[in-house]
Motif scaffolding. Structure first.
Motif, PDB file in Angstrom:
ATOM      1  N   LYS A   1     -13.489   6.251  -3.317  1.00  0.00           N
ATOM      2  CA  LYS A   1     -12.079   6.699  -3.308  1.00  0.00           C
ATOM      3  C   LYS A   1     -11.608   7.009  -4.734  1.00  0.00           C
ATOM      4  O   LYS A   1     -10.841   7.950  -4.943  1.00  0.00           O
ATOM      5  N   ARG A   2     -12.052   6.211  -5.690  1.00  0.00           N
ATOM      6  CA  ARG A   2     -11.662   6.479  -7.087  1.00  0.00           C
ATOM      7  C   ARG A   2     -12.192   7.845  -7.524  1.00  0.00           C
ATOM      8  O   ARG A   2     -11.487   8.612  -8.171  1.00  0.00           O
ATOM      9  N   LYS A   3     -13.426   8.112  -7.122  1.00  0.00           N
ATOM     10  CA  LYS A   3     -14.053   9.377  -7.495  1.00  0.00           C
ATOM     11  C   LYS A   3     -13.254  10.552  -6.881  1.00  0.00           C
ATOM     12  O   LYS A   3     -12.935  11.535  -7.569  1.00  0.00           O
ATOM     13  N   GLU A   4     -12.897  10.390  -5.593  1.00  0.00           N
ATOM     14  CA  GLU A   4     -12.142  11.471  -4.936  1.00  0.00           C
ATOM     15  C   GLU A   4     -10.804  11.728  -5.623  1.00  0.00           C
ATOM     16  O   GLU A   4     -10.298  12.832  -5.647  1.00  0.00           O
ATOM     17  N   LEU A   5     -10.230  10.641  -6.191  1.00  0.00           N
ATOM     18  CA  LEU A   5      -8.937  10.793  -6.883  1.00  0.00           C
ATOM     19  C   LEU A   5      -9.122  11.245  -8.333  1.00  0.00           C
ATOM     20  O   LEU A   5      -8.149  11.439  -9.066  1.00  0.00           O
ATOM     21  N   GLY A   6     -10.383  11.326  -8.738  1.00  0.00           N
ATOM     22  CA  GLY A   6     -10.664  11.735 -10.113  1.00  0.00           C
ATOM     23  C   GLY A   6     -10.404  10.624 -11.116  1.00  0.00           C
ATOM     24  O   GLY A   6     -10.121  10.882 -12.297  1.00  0.00           O
ATOM     25  N   LEU A   7     -10.481   9.365 -10.660  1.00  0.00           N
ATOM     26  CA  LEU A   7     -10.222   8.227 -11.569  1.00  0.00           C
ATOM     27  C   LEU A   7     -11.533   7.734 -12.184  1.00  0.00           C
ATOM     28  O   LEU A   7     -12.554   7.706 -11.544  1.00  0.00           O
TER      29      LEU A   7
ATOM     30  N   GLN B   1      -6.174   7.600   0.879  1.00  0.00           N
ATOM     31  CA  GLN B   1      -6.807   8.084  -0.358  1.00  0.00           C
ATOM     32  C   GLN B   1      -6.878   7.005  -1.439  1.00  0.00           C
ATOM     33  O   GLN B   1      -7.501   7.215  -2.481  1.00  0.00           O
ATOM     34  N   LEU B   2      -6.230   5.886  -1.225  1.00  0.00           N
ATOM     35  CA  LEU B   2      -6.166   4.838  -2.249  1.00  0.00           C
ATOM     36  C   LEU B   2      -7.498   4.092  -2.376  1.00  0.00           C
ATOM     37  O   LEU B   2      -8.220   3.941  -1.378  1.00  0.00           O
TER      38      LEU B   2
ATOM     39  N   LEU C   1       0.837  -1.209   0.000  1.00  0.00           N
ATOM     40  CA  LEU C   1       0.000   0.000   0.000  1.00  0.00           C
ATOM     41  C   LEU C   1       0.869   1.255   0.000  1.00  0.00           C
ATOM     42  O   LEU C   1       0.575   2.233  -0.695  1.00  0.00           O
ATOM     43  N   ALA C   2       1.947   1.221   0.791  1.00  0.00           N
ATOM     44  CA  ALA C   2       2.843   2.382   0.850  1.00  0.00           C
ATOM     45  C   ALA C   2       3.476   2.629  -0.517  1.00  0.00           C
ATOM     46  O   ALA C   2       3.605   3.773  -0.952  1.00  0.00           O
ATOM     47  N   GLU C   3       3.840   1.552  -1.229  1.00  0.00           N
ATOM     48  CA  GLU C   3       4.425   1.705  -2.572  1.00  0.00           C
ATOM     49  C   GLU C   3       3.407   2.339  -3.527  1.00  0.00           C
ATOM     50  O   GLU C   3       3.746   3.226  -4.305  1.00  0.00           O
ATOM     51  N   LEU C   4       2.152   1.861  -3.456  1.00  0.00           N
ATOM     52  CA  LEU C   4       1.119   2.416  -4.341  1.00  0.00           C
ATOM     53  C   LEU C   4       0.875   3.888  -4.022  1.00  0.00           C
ATOM     54  O   LEU C   4       0.754   4.727  -4.916  1.00  0.00           O
ATOM     55  N   ALA C   5       0.803   4.202  -2.714  1.00  0.00           N
ATOM     56  CA  ALA C   5       0.547   5.590  -2.301  1.00  0.00           C
ATOM     57  C   ALA C   5       1.691   6.493  -2.761  1.00  0.00           C
ATOM     58  O   ALA C   5       1.474   7.593  -3.267  1.00  0.00           O
ATOM     59  N   ARG C   6       2.921   5.981  -2.620  1.00  0.00           N
ATOM     60  CA  ARG C   6       4.085   6.779  -3.032  1.00  0.00           C
ATOM     61  C   ARG C   6       4.034   7.052  -4.549  1.00  0.00           C
ATOM     62  O   ARG C   6       4.223   8.170  -4.998  1.00  0.00           O
TER      63      ARG C   6
ATOM     64  N   SER D   1      -3.853   2.809   9.788  1.00  0.00           N
ATOM     65  CA  SER D   1      -3.032   3.219   8.639  1.00  0.00           C
ATOM     66  C   SER D   1      -3.881   3.875   7.555  1.00  0.00           C
ATOM     67  O   SER D   1      -3.372   4.243   6.494  1.00  0.00           O
ATOM     68  N   GLY D   2      -5.200   3.960   7.802  1.00  0.00           N
ATOM     69  CA  GLY D   2      -6.073   4.643   6.841  1.00  0.00           C
ATOM     70  C   GLY D   2      -6.831   3.699   5.918  1.00  0.00           C
ATOM     71  O   GLY D   2      -7.343   4.129   4.891  1.00  0.00           O
TER      72      GLY D   2
END
Ligand code: SF4
Length: 430
Positions: free
Chosen positions: A424-430, A345-346, A332-337, A370-371
């Motif tokens: 979450k996808r919507k919040e990220l604009g995906l 937010q993921l 998850l940390a790798e994806l977030a980074r 961790s969210g």
């Protein structure tokens, strides 16, 4: 201990937030160090092929199961099983050799690194004895039924405990220490081999056939499968071919039909293009259901199916034992980074459909802290307090951007998770 001592913790908010901090210390500290050090000592898992279910027992071999959580002894037992003295002794008693099989997370450790076949998960531990074909069960600690010696007394199976902290009444105890590891492992295997002639043929029933499975998906192995970078996964998530990622973890619980929660949830999620990453008994459940093979991609939605076919990976990835939930945190940390956002937010979630153990409480808590929104299939014993229930299922969002939900029906749990991921996808604009 101090925080719950008389005269210290009188505010439920205060105590619960401290609990979440302690869980973070486990997930990003103790547990993660456990995984890292195991990788240093025994090797970082690589993708491998193995087999799972009670069919991995072999009628003409001395069958020995390794059960618990500690890879130190079992790693040594694997080495000793290849010792020519043990092979010769097995032949002397009329067996073709020694067949090692795993249970629970000691089994997962050996599966991940050495491809040792798995007999099953938590609620299989007595059933493996009732095959009548198990000469010995070597146990270390955690998740071991204290009733095993009584179950074994109906058969010829010997239960061998090896941890000073986890002695079990009615078991044979061998004081296992790293300094005497080889000799102790050899003595235990000799006892198992010498028990082979005591098998009662009329009691032997090995049900079913082994199911093929793929394991060994450490973060490093996933990265390698993706071509050395997480970018293809990020691109697939951004394009919506993979809608999100869900960690399904945890135990079996006698209150839930064996494996039903794990398997139903995983099938529902992959059907909706959600990649599942699993550990512990959840992963073994998926293995038995055939979800840990690339062929299972036919059950996945079109986007996930295409990725699985292109990479020749299953839609459900086995990431290790329960201590290896920390591998999911690293992923998850790798994806977030890579996306330049926080973990909260993921488009991800966690689930423990059949959890029972104290460790699962900590794991669920460090996911949430961790969210990561986390759905439990079994209600924790908190409903005596409306305040506590409301805080953990709602109010805590204001502190860690995530919360627990409890939903016993895995199909409904899948809907909750899908709607969370879509949000979450919507919040990220995906
Ligand atoms: S997943 Fe739960 S039951 Fe299974 S080995 Fe881990 S703690 Fe024990």
């Amino acid at each position: 201990m101090h925080r719950v001592h008389m005269g210290v913790g009188a505010s439920y908010v205060n105590i619960l937030l401290h609990g979440l901090r302690t869980a973070l210390g486990d997930g990003w500290g103790g547990s993660m160090m456990g995984t890292e050090i195991s990788d240093v000592l025994f090797g970082t898992p690589k993708i491998n092929q193995s087999k799972v279910n009670l069919g991995v027992l072999k009628e003409d071999y001395v069958n020995v199961s390794l059960h618990g959580h500690n890879p130190v002894l079992s790693d040594m037992v694997v080495r000793v099983s290849e010792d020519p003295d043990i092979q010769a002794l097995a032949e002397e008693v009329g067996a073709k050799g020694v067949n090692l099989i795993g249970l629970c997370c000691t089994g997962n450790e050996l599966l991940m690194r050495k491809g040792v076949p798995m007999a099953g998960n938590h609620l299989n531990q007595e059933l493996v004895i009732t095959t009548g074909a198990l000469e010995a069960m070597i146990i270390d600690y955690q998740c071991i039924f204290p009733s095993l010696p009584r179950t074994a007394s109906c058969y010829h199976t010997k239960i061998v405990s090896t941890s000073e902290k986890s002695k079990i009444v009615g078991s044979y105890y061998y004081d296992f220490k790293p300094e005497n590891a080889y000799n102790t492992a050899k003595a235990i295997l000799k006892m198992a081999v010498n028990n082979f002639p005591n098998r009662i043929p009329e009691k032997v029933i090995i049900p079913g056939k082994p199911v093929d499975m793929m394991a060994g998906f450490s973060v490093e192995a996933i990265q390698e499968a993706l071509g050395g970078t997480f970018q293809p996964l990020i691109d697939a998530i951004a394009a919506g071919r993979i809608r999100g990622v869900v960690g399904i973890v945890g135990c079996n619980n006698p209150k839930v039909k064996h494996d039903y929660g794990h398997v139903t949830l995983a099938k529902e999620l992959i059907k909706h293009d959600i990649l599942c990453v699993e550990t512990g008994c959840a992963a073994i459940a998926s293995g038995k259901a055939g979800l840990l093979m690339p062929d299972a991609a036919f059950l996945a939605g079109p986007g996930l199916r295409e990725i699985c076919k292109a990479l020749d990976i299953p839609p459900v990835l086995h990431m290790g034992s329960c201590v290896d939930c920390s591998r999911i945190l690293v992923l998850l940390a790798e994806l977030a980074r890579a996306l330049g956002v926080g973990i909260h937010q993921l488009p991800v979630a966690g689930a423990a459909p059949e959890w029972y153990s104290q460790k699962a409480v900590s794991i669920g808590s460090y996911f949430v802290a961790s969210g990561v929104y986390t759905v439990l299939g079994v209600m924790p014993n908190i409903t005596g307090s409306q305040n506590v229930t409301e805080l953990l299922t709602g109010g805590v969002i204001g502190v860690v951007h995530a919360n627990f939900a409890v939903e016993p029906d895995p199909e409904v749990a899948a809907k909750l998770i899908i709607s969370h991921i879509d949000g979450k996808r919507k919040e990220l604009g995906l």
